[in-house]
Design a protein around this motif. Structure first.
Motif, PDB file in Angstrom:
ATOM      1  N   ASP A 178       0.938  -1.018   0.133  1.00 51.97           N
ATOM      2  CA  ASP A 178       0.028   0.091   0.071  1.00 51.97           C
ATOM      3  C   ASP A 178       0.922   1.307   0.100  1.00 51.97           C
ATOM      4  N   GLN A 179       1.787   1.149  -0.904  1.00 55.69           N
ATOM      5  CA  GLN A 179       2.728   2.383  -1.026  1.00 55.69           C
ATOM      6  C   GLN A 179       3.181   2.592  -2.801  1.00 55.69           C
ATOM      7  N   VAL A 180       3.544   3.887  -2.847  1.00 57.26           N
ATOM      8  CA  VAL A 180       3.965   4.234  -4.159  1.00 57.26           C
ATOM      9  C   VAL A 180       5.613   4.693  -4.137  1.00 57.26           C
ATOM     10  N   SER A 181       6.253   4.644  -5.350  1.00 57.01           N
ATOM     11  CA  SER A 181       7.470   4.884  -5.317  1.00 57.01           C
ATOM     12  C   SER A 181       7.675   5.155  -6.844  1.00 57.01           C
ATOM     13  N   VAL A 182       8.881   5.779  -7.241  1.00 54.09           N
ATOM     14  CA  VAL A 182       9.385   6.114  -8.437  1.00 54.09           C
ATOM     15  C   VAL A 182      10.657   5.448  -8.643  1.00 54.09           C
ATOM     16  N   VAL A 183      10.861   4.417  -9.728  1.00 49.89           N
ATOM     17  CA  VAL A 183      12.096   3.600 -10.061  1.00 49.89           C
ATOM     18  C   VAL A 183      12.265   3.848 -11.292  1.00 49.89           C
ATOM     19  N   VAL A 184      13.754   4.214 -11.381  1.00 55.21           N
ATOM     20  CA  VAL A 184      14.305   4.653 -12.566  1.00 55.21           C
ATOM     21  C   VAL A 184      14.844   3.200 -13.283  1.00 55.21           C
ATOM     22  N   ALA A 185      14.410   2.923 -14.489  1.00 63.49           N
ATOM     23  CA  ALA A 185      14.899   1.736 -15.504  1.00 63.49           C
ATOM     24  C   ALA A 185      15.263   1.960 -16.737  1.00 63.49           C
ATOM     25  N   ASN A 186      16.338   1.875 -17.066  1.00 62.72           N
ATOM     26  CA  ASN A 186      17.051   2.249 -18.455  1.00 62.72           C
ATOM     27  C   ASN A 186      16.820   3.629 -18.703  1.00 62.72           C
ATOM     28  N   GLY A 187      16.910   4.412 -17.514  1.00 60.04           N
ATOM     29  CA  GLY A 187      16.904   6.010 -17.658  1.00 60.04           C
ATOM     30  C   GLY A 187      15.669   6.475 -17.701  1.00 60.04           C
ATOM     31  N   VAL A 188      14.482   5.753 -17.616  1.00 67.02           N
ATOM     32  CA  VAL A 188      13.332   6.079 -17.664  1.00 67.02           C
ATOM     33  C   VAL A 188      12.758   6.252 -16.256  1.00 67.02           C
ATOM     34  N   PRO A 189      11.774   7.097 -15.839  1.00 61.61           N
ATOM     35  CA  PRO A 189      11.192   7.084 -14.425  1.00 61.61           C
ATOM     36  C   PRO A 189      10.157   6.563 -14.494  1.00 61.61           C
ATOM     37  N   LEU A 190       9.734   5.474 -13.788  1.00 59.47           N
ATOM     38  CA  LEU A 190       8.310   4.782 -13.560  1.00 59.47           C
ATOM     39  C   LEU A 190       7.801   4.941 -12.239  1.00 59.47           C
ATOM     40  N   SER A 191       6.546   5.596 -12.305  1.00 58.58           N
ATOM     41  CA  SER A 191       5.744   5.481 -11.063  1.00 58.58           C
ATOM     42  C   SER A 191       4.987   4.247 -10.807  1.00 58.58           C
ATOM     43  N   ILE A 192       5.474   3.611  -9.522  1.00 65.07           N
ATOM     44  CA  ILE A 192       4.971   2.199  -9.374  1.00 65.07           C
ATOM     45  C   ILE A 192       3.975   2.329  -8.128  1.00 65.07           C
ATOM     46  N   ILE A 193       2.944   1.723  -8.101  1.00 66.09           N
ATOM     47  CA  ILE A 193       1.895   1.619  -7.163  1.00 66.09           C
ATOM     48  C   ILE A 193       1.861   0.016  -6.441  1.00 66.09           C
ATOM     49  N   GLY A 194       2.019  -0.190  -5.489  1.00 67.52           N
ATOM     50  CA  GLY A 194       1.943  -1.565  -4.697  1.00 67.52           C
ATOM     51  C   GLY A 194       0.924  -1.735  -3.863  1.00 67.52           C
ATOM     52  N   ARG A 195      -0.021  -2.402  -4.210  1.00 69.12           N
ATOM     53  CA  ARG A 195      -1.391  -2.719  -3.219  1.00 69.12           C
ATOM     54  C   ARG A 195      -1.146  -3.943  -2.435  1.00 69.12           C
ATOM     55  N   TYR A 196      -1.774  -3.982  -1.213  1.00 72.93           N
ATOM     56  CA  TYR A 196      -1.916  -5.044  -0.435  1.00 72.93           C
ATOM     57  C   TYR A 196      -3.093  -5.867  -1.244  1.00 72.93           C
ATOM     58  N   ASP A 197      -3.161  -7.154  -1.068  1.00 66.78           N
ATOM     59  CA  ASP A 197      -4.166  -8.040  -1.691  1.00 66.78           C
ATOM     60  C   ASP A 197      -5.373  -7.718  -0.954  1.00 66.78           C
ATOM     61  N   ASP A 198      -6.609  -7.959  -1.444  1.00 65.77           N
ATOM     62  CA  ASP A 198      -8.072  -7.613  -0.610  1.00 65.77           C
ATOM     63  C   ASP A 198      -8.045  -8.434   0.372  1.00 65.77           C
ATOM     64  N   HIS A 199      -7.125  -9.479   0.829  1.00 66.12           N
ATOM     65  CA  HIS A 199      -7.445  -9.936   2.193  1.00 66.12           C
ATOM     66  C   HIS A 199      -7.265  -9.182   3.293  1.00 66.12           C
ATOM     67  N   VAL A 200      -6.560  -8.010   3.148  1.00 66.98           N
ATOM     68  CA  VAL A 200      -6.366  -6.579   3.882  1.00 66.98           C
ATOM     69  C   VAL A 200      -7.639  -5.998   3.574  1.00 66.98           C
ATOM     70  N   LYS A 201      -8.863  -6.180   4.580  1.00 67.76           N
ATOM     71  CA  LYS A 201     -10.038  -5.456   4.204  1.00 67.76           C
ATOM     72  C   LYS A 201     -10.000  -3.924   4.091  1.00 67.76           C
ATOM     73  N   ASP A 202      -8.912  -3.377   5.126  1.00 64.51           N
ATOM     74  CA  ASP A 202      -8.904  -2.254   5.211  1.00 64.51           C
ATOM     75  C   ASP A 202      -7.693  -1.362   4.182  1.00 64.51           C
ATOM     76  N   ARG A 203      -7.367  -2.033   3.272  1.00 63.27           N
ATOM     77  CA  ARG A 203      -6.179  -1.730   2.147  1.00 63.27           C
ATOM     78  C   ARG A 203      -6.945  -0.352   1.548  1.00 63.27           C
ATOM     79  N   LYS A 204      -5.800   0.484   1.210  1.00 70.24           N
ATOM     80  CA  LYS A 204      -6.016   1.548   0.446  1.00 70.24           C
ATOM     81  C   LYS A 204      -6.487   1.577  -0.761  1.00 70.24           C
ATOM     82  N   THR A 205      -7.372   2.067  -1.364  1.00 72.24           N
ATOM     83  CA  THR A 205      -7.942   2.020  -2.767  1.00 72.24           C
ATOM     84  C   THR A 205      -6.743   2.392  -3.593  1.00 72.24           C
ATOM     85  N   THR A 206      -7.060   2.177  -4.899  1.00 75.43           N
ATOM     86  CA  THR A 206      -6.080   2.468  -5.902  1.00 75.43           C
ATOM     87  C   THR A 206      -6.069   3.781  -6.254  1.00 75.43           C
TER      88      THR A 206
END
Length: 371
Positions: A241-269
């Protein structure tokens, strides 16, 4: 829902046990014609002994045996079809010894189904996909994606080493792991020293690994913490349930990683997307969401790529048709309203080392920007 699932499994056990018992008697009938009742009784006793293991938490044993029963049923269906064709053309009556040949073919068919399912579980295929985003990118980025490793007693260092070899061979910039990394806990992972092999996977790419957690990573709070710590210790970036910017081959990628919905109070996308700075939203946006269960909600957002797993593509035929009925995208690639959805059948497997109608796989995704 759990009671419905168990009821279906109990019924399947009985039906498959009866069918396989009949098939076993047919196999030996010319040599032991008087043991029909005994064969059926033994088949039911053994089958229900394995069924009982499900109620004591031993799902691997129970489901594994059910899969073997199912291979027996499939064998009988195949042999019946072949026999029907031979009868239609009058070959059964005209060919001496064909009865023995059909029985030997049945044994070979069952062995073949069993062997093929194990082969598909442990022999990954590489699936290539090329996608173009409606965003400028200075360079193409070569992503790989594997889900559902289920690291544990039946899937471990050897398979991680093979994955590292594939990533090196494919010259991957960044590996995405959308959940079910461990098989419920880290006990076997630690006892068998898989840490070095996992770190080898991280080091096999130029920009590392980004992972999220699936339902099998989240069943127990203590195990969840241990799994998260183990993944991060390899150098992988874990986004729960966090976000990050990762640079791959010189390109910044904005990545969102969610908990599985087994976690009922996870954040929405949407809540997670809002955590991205405005400048980061201009980058290619990639979502790791273990289950492909909220595709309709996710495509309402300016997300370029979603990677998921969980379905295993049914793992054992005909379950692939079942998961297809209950998921908008149950397996493979779809481009919906500007979002590329990729759902993997998984690199590992759940519970039993069988795959029939699906195969262990690594997705290699060539991602390019607009011209």
């Amino acid at each position: 829902m759990r009671m419905v699932f168990l009821t279906v499994i109990v019924v399947l056990f009985q039906l498959c046990a009866y069918a396989v018992g009949r098939g076993l008697f047919w196999l030996i009938e010319p040599y032991l014609p008087s043991v029909r009742a005994l064969v059926l009784a033994v088949t039911f006793v053994v089958s229900n002994a394995f069924l009982a293991t499900l109620f004591f938490g031993q799902f691997r044993w129970g489901m594994g045996y059910l899969a073997v029963l199912w291979f027996g049923v499939l064998t009988m269906l195949i042999i019946c079809a072949i026999s029907a064709v031979l009868h239609k053309f009058g070959l059964m009556a005209s060919m001496t010894g064909l009865g023995l040949g059909i029985r030997l073919l049945a044994v070979a068919t069952f062995s073949g189904l069993l062997g093929l399912s194990i082969y598909h579980a442990y022999t990954p295929t590489v699936r290539h996909l090329s996608i173009q985003l409606d965003k400028p990118m200075a360079h193409p980025v070569r992503l790989a994606m594997v889900s559902d490793l289920h690291l544990g007693s039946l899937f471990g260092s050897k398979q991680l080493d093979r994955l590292a070899h594939i990533l090196n061979e494919q010259k991957v910039d960044l590996l995405l792991m959308p959940g079910d990394i461990m098989d419920d806990d880290t006990e076997v992972y630690e006892a068998e020293g898989m840490q070095a092999s996992f770190a080898g996977v991280v080091n096999a790419t130029t920009s590392g690994v980004v992972a999220s957690l699936g339902n099998h990573d989240l069943y127990d709070v203590d195990s969840r913490l241990a799994i998260a710590q183990a993944v991060r210790a390899t150098g992988a970036l874990l986004l729960d349930d966090q976000v990050s910017v990762v640079v791959a081959n010189g390109v910044p990628l904005s990545i969102i990683g969610r908990y599985d919905d087994h976690v009922k109070d996870r954040k929405t996308t949407a809540q997670l997307f809002d955590q991205l700075p405005m400048a980061a939203r201009q980058n290619p946006v990639i979502l790791l969401d273990h289950r492909p269960s909220q595709i309709d909600e996710n495509i309402q957002l300016p997300i370029d790529v979603q990677v998921s797993g969980h379905t295993h593509n049914g793992q054992v035929f005909p379950a692939n048709f079942i998961v297809k009925m209950i998921n908008r995208v149950a397996y493979g690639h779809a481009h919906i309203d500007g979002t590329h959805i990729i759902v993997s059948s998984g690199y590992g497997f759940w519970g039993i080392p069988f795959r029939l109608g699906s195969q262990s796989e690594v997705w290699v995704i060539e991602m390019r920007g607009k011209d």
